[in-house]
Design an enzyme around this catalytic site. Structure first.
Site, PDB file in Angstrom:
ATOM      1  N   SER A   7      -9.447   7.866  -1.772  1.00  0.00           N
ATOM      2  CA  SER A   7      -9.283   7.554  -0.344  1.00  0.00           C
ATOM      3  C   SER A   7     -10.637   7.507   0.342  1.00  0.00           C
ATOM      4  O   SER A   7     -11.352   8.507   0.409  1.00  0.00           O
ATOM      5  CB  SER A   7      -8.409   8.602   0.333  1.00  0.00           C
ATOM      6  OG  SER A   7      -8.519   8.444   1.731  1.00  0.00           O
ATOM      7  N   HIS A  32      -8.063   3.341  -1.880  1.00  0.00           N
ATOM      8  CA  HIS A  32      -7.053   3.676  -0.871  1.00  0.00           C
ATOM      9  C   HIS A  32      -7.708   3.635   0.507  1.00  0.00           C
ATOM     10  O   HIS A  32      -8.692   4.331   0.767  1.00  0.00           O
ATOM     11  CB  HIS A  32      -6.512   5.070  -1.181  1.00  0.00           C
ATOM     12  CG  HIS A  32      -5.342   5.472  -0.345  1.00  0.00           C
ATOM     13  ND1 HIS A  32      -4.050   5.093  -0.621  1.00  0.00           N
ATOM     14  CD2 HIS A  32      -5.264   6.240   0.771  1.00  0.00           C
ATOM     15  CE1 HIS A  32      -3.221   5.600   0.258  1.00  0.00           C
ATOM     16  NE2 HIS A  32      -3.941   6.308   1.120  1.00  0.00           N
ATOM     17  N   ASP A  34      -7.103   4.143   4.484  1.00  0.00           N
ATOM     18  CA  ASP A  34      -6.203   4.786   5.439  1.00  0.00           C
ATOM     19  C   ASP A  34      -6.431   4.268   6.854  1.00  0.00           C
ATOM     20  O   ASP A  34      -7.466   4.537   7.460  1.00  0.00           O
ATOM     21  CB  ASP A  34      -6.445   6.305   5.420  1.00  0.00           C
ATOM     22  CG  ASP A  34      -5.904   6.956   4.168  1.00  0.00           C
ATOM     23  OD1 ASP A  34      -4.694   6.826   3.916  1.00  0.00           O
ATOM     24  OD2 ASP A  34      -6.700   7.587   3.437  1.00  0.00           O
ATOM     25  N   MET A  36      -5.315   4.374  10.705  1.00  0.00           N
ATOM     26  CA  MET A  36      -4.612   5.277  11.639  1.00  0.00           C
ATOM     27  C   MET A  36      -4.805   4.795  13.072  1.00  0.00           C
ATOM     28  O   MET A  36      -5.915   4.404  13.451  1.00  0.00           O
ATOM     29  CB  MET A  36      -5.202   6.683  11.525  1.00  0.00           C
ATOM     30  CG  MET A  36      -5.141   7.255  10.130  1.00  0.00           C
ATOM     31  SD  MET A  36      -5.884   8.881  10.106  1.00  0.00           S
ATOM     32  CE  MET A  36      -5.741   9.290   8.371  1.00  0.00           C
ATOM     33  N   HIS A  65      -3.005   1.796   3.351  1.00  0.00           N
ATOM     34  CA  HIS A  65      -1.969   2.718   3.826  1.00  0.00           C
ATOM     35  C   HIS A  65      -1.968   2.686   5.352  1.00  0.00           C
ATOM     36  O   HIS A  65      -2.865   3.233   5.987  1.00  0.00           O
ATOM     37  CB  HIS A  65      -2.303   4.126   3.288  1.00  0.00           C
ATOM     38  CG  HIS A  65      -1.379   5.195   3.742  1.00  0.00           C
ATOM     39  ND1 HIS A  65      -1.666   6.530   3.577  1.00  0.00           N
ATOM     40  CD2 HIS A  65      -0.157   5.149   4.340  1.00  0.00           C
ATOM     41  CE1 HIS A  65      -0.667   7.259   4.050  1.00  0.00           C
ATOM     42  NE2 HIS A  65       0.253   6.435   4.526  1.00  0.00           N
ATOM     43  N   MET A  67      -0.880   3.869   8.740  1.00  0.00           N
ATOM     44  CA  MET A  67      -0.249   4.952   9.505  1.00  0.00           C
ATOM     45  C   MET A  67      -0.289   4.512  10.959  1.00  0.00           C
ATOM     46  O   MET A  67      -1.021   5.067  11.784  1.00  0.00           O
ATOM     47  CB  MET A  67      -1.025   6.256   9.268  1.00  0.00           C
ATOM     48  CG  MET A  67      -0.764   6.833   7.885  1.00  0.00           C
ATOM     49  SD  MET A  67      -2.027   8.000   7.382  1.00  0.00           S
ATOM     50  CE  MET A  67      -3.215   6.852   6.698  1.00  0.00           C
ATOM     51  N   MET A 136       4.091  11.094   0.743  1.00  0.00           N
ATOM     52  CA  MET A 136       3.065  11.908   1.398  1.00  0.00           C
ATOM     53  C   MET A 136       3.258  13.370   1.019  1.00  0.00           C
ATOM     54  O   MET A 136       4.342  13.930   1.193  1.00  0.00           O
ATOM     55  CB  MET A 136       3.156  11.773   2.928  1.00  0.00           C
ATOM     56  CG  MET A 136       2.683  10.449   3.486  1.00  0.00           C
ATOM     57  SD  MET A 136       1.033   9.932   2.966  1.00  0.00           S
ATOM     58  CE  MET A 136       0.013  11.314   3.519  1.00  0.00           C
ATOM     59  N   ASP A 174       0.032  11.121  -2.186  1.00  0.00           N
ATOM     60  CA  ASP A 174      -1.139  11.117  -1.310  1.00  0.00           C
ATOM     61  C   ASP A 174      -1.192  12.379  -0.457  1.00  0.00           C
ATOM     62  O   ASP A 174      -0.297  12.631   0.347  1.00  0.00           O
ATOM     63  CB  ASP A 174      -1.045   9.863  -0.409  1.00  0.00           C
ATOM     64  CG  ASP A 174      -2.192   9.739   0.566  1.00  0.00           C
ATOM     65  OD1 ASP A 174      -3.170  10.484   0.450  1.00  0.00           O
ATOM     66  OD2 ASP A 174      -2.102   8.854   1.444  1.00  0.00           O
TER      67      ASP A 174
END
Ligand code: DX5
Ligand code: ZN
Length: 220
Positions: A7, A32, A34, A36, A65, A67, A136, A174
């Protein structure tokens, strides 16, 4: 398959090119990423603009990913940025099946993620449509949190669902994964392993250690 997806959240953001060059040299296959939005999770990271800048630096599979609330709004943007897998949260989608179809119509692999408190049965009616399930093992929003142990039982249940229908779905986990607990999630049935803070504290050694551990389990 059994692969590591480091990540980028725990990388040195003042030197992303160098970080990616190192992962390339260490022959890492997945990255990965992330995303957000400060709404779905209490933190803000980066979006498609940064991912697009990173795309020419590597051939790693971009495992994005999301979010974010209402991710449908940005699916084309992530396609354009170079995402290969686009994972949305079941808790953030009003019409999950539509979102999955939208991702696939953009020629990306479709992933669905569930939070620690979400029951795995929510996946039952989309199982035939998805490429990745992301479990998660911490509440999303931050790197460096402690692994939630009930995740193991959840992975076992999902692995059983996948195998029962003989589906080719990647089962990703994750949050809070380290070289010291990764064996437990692999043995429960996970085959794509996200690790952020543990990998980036010492990339060369940690990636070598993860690969050594994976060797004991790899069949293909
Ligand atoms: C958390 C993110 C994770 C995070 C993992 O919301 O989805 O991908 O970066 O970091 P570690 O491995 O440090 O828990
Ligand atoms: Zn993540």
């Amino acid at each position: 398959m059994l692969e590591l997806s480091p990540s980028l959240l725990s990388a040195d953001f003042t030197n992303l090119k160098k970080e990616i060059d190192t992962l390339n040299k260490l022959d890492v296959k997945y990255l990965h990423l992330d995303v957000m939005d400060g709404m779905f999770v209490p933190n803000i990271s980066f979006g498609p603009m940064i991912i697009k800048k990173l795309r020419p630096l590597t051939n790693m599979i971009f495992d994005v990913h999301l979010m974010i609330e209402d991710p449908d709004r940005y699916i084309e943007n992530f396609k354009d940025a170079g995402a290969n897998i686009l994972t949305v949260h079941v808790e953030a989608c009003k019409h999950l099946q539509r979102t999955i179809s939208h991702i696939k119509s953009c020629n990306m692999k479709a992933g669905v993620s569930i939070n620690p408190a979400t029951h795995p049965d929510v996946l039952d009616y989309v199982l035939d449509d998805i490429d990745v399930i992301l479990v998660m093992s911490v509440n999303p929003g931050f790197g460096g949190q402690k692994f939630i142990k009930q995740t193991i039982e959840k992975i076992l249940k999902i692995r059983e669902k996948i195998d029962k229908r003989n589906l080719d779905i990647i089962l990703e986990v994750d949050g809070g994964i380290k070289t010291t607990n990764v064996q437990n999630v692999i043995e429960a049935g996970a085959n794509l392993i996200v690790s952020g803070s543990d990998v980036f504290c010492d990339k060369e050694n940690k990636i070598r250690e993860y690969k050594e551990i994976f060797k004991n389990y790899k069949k293909d």
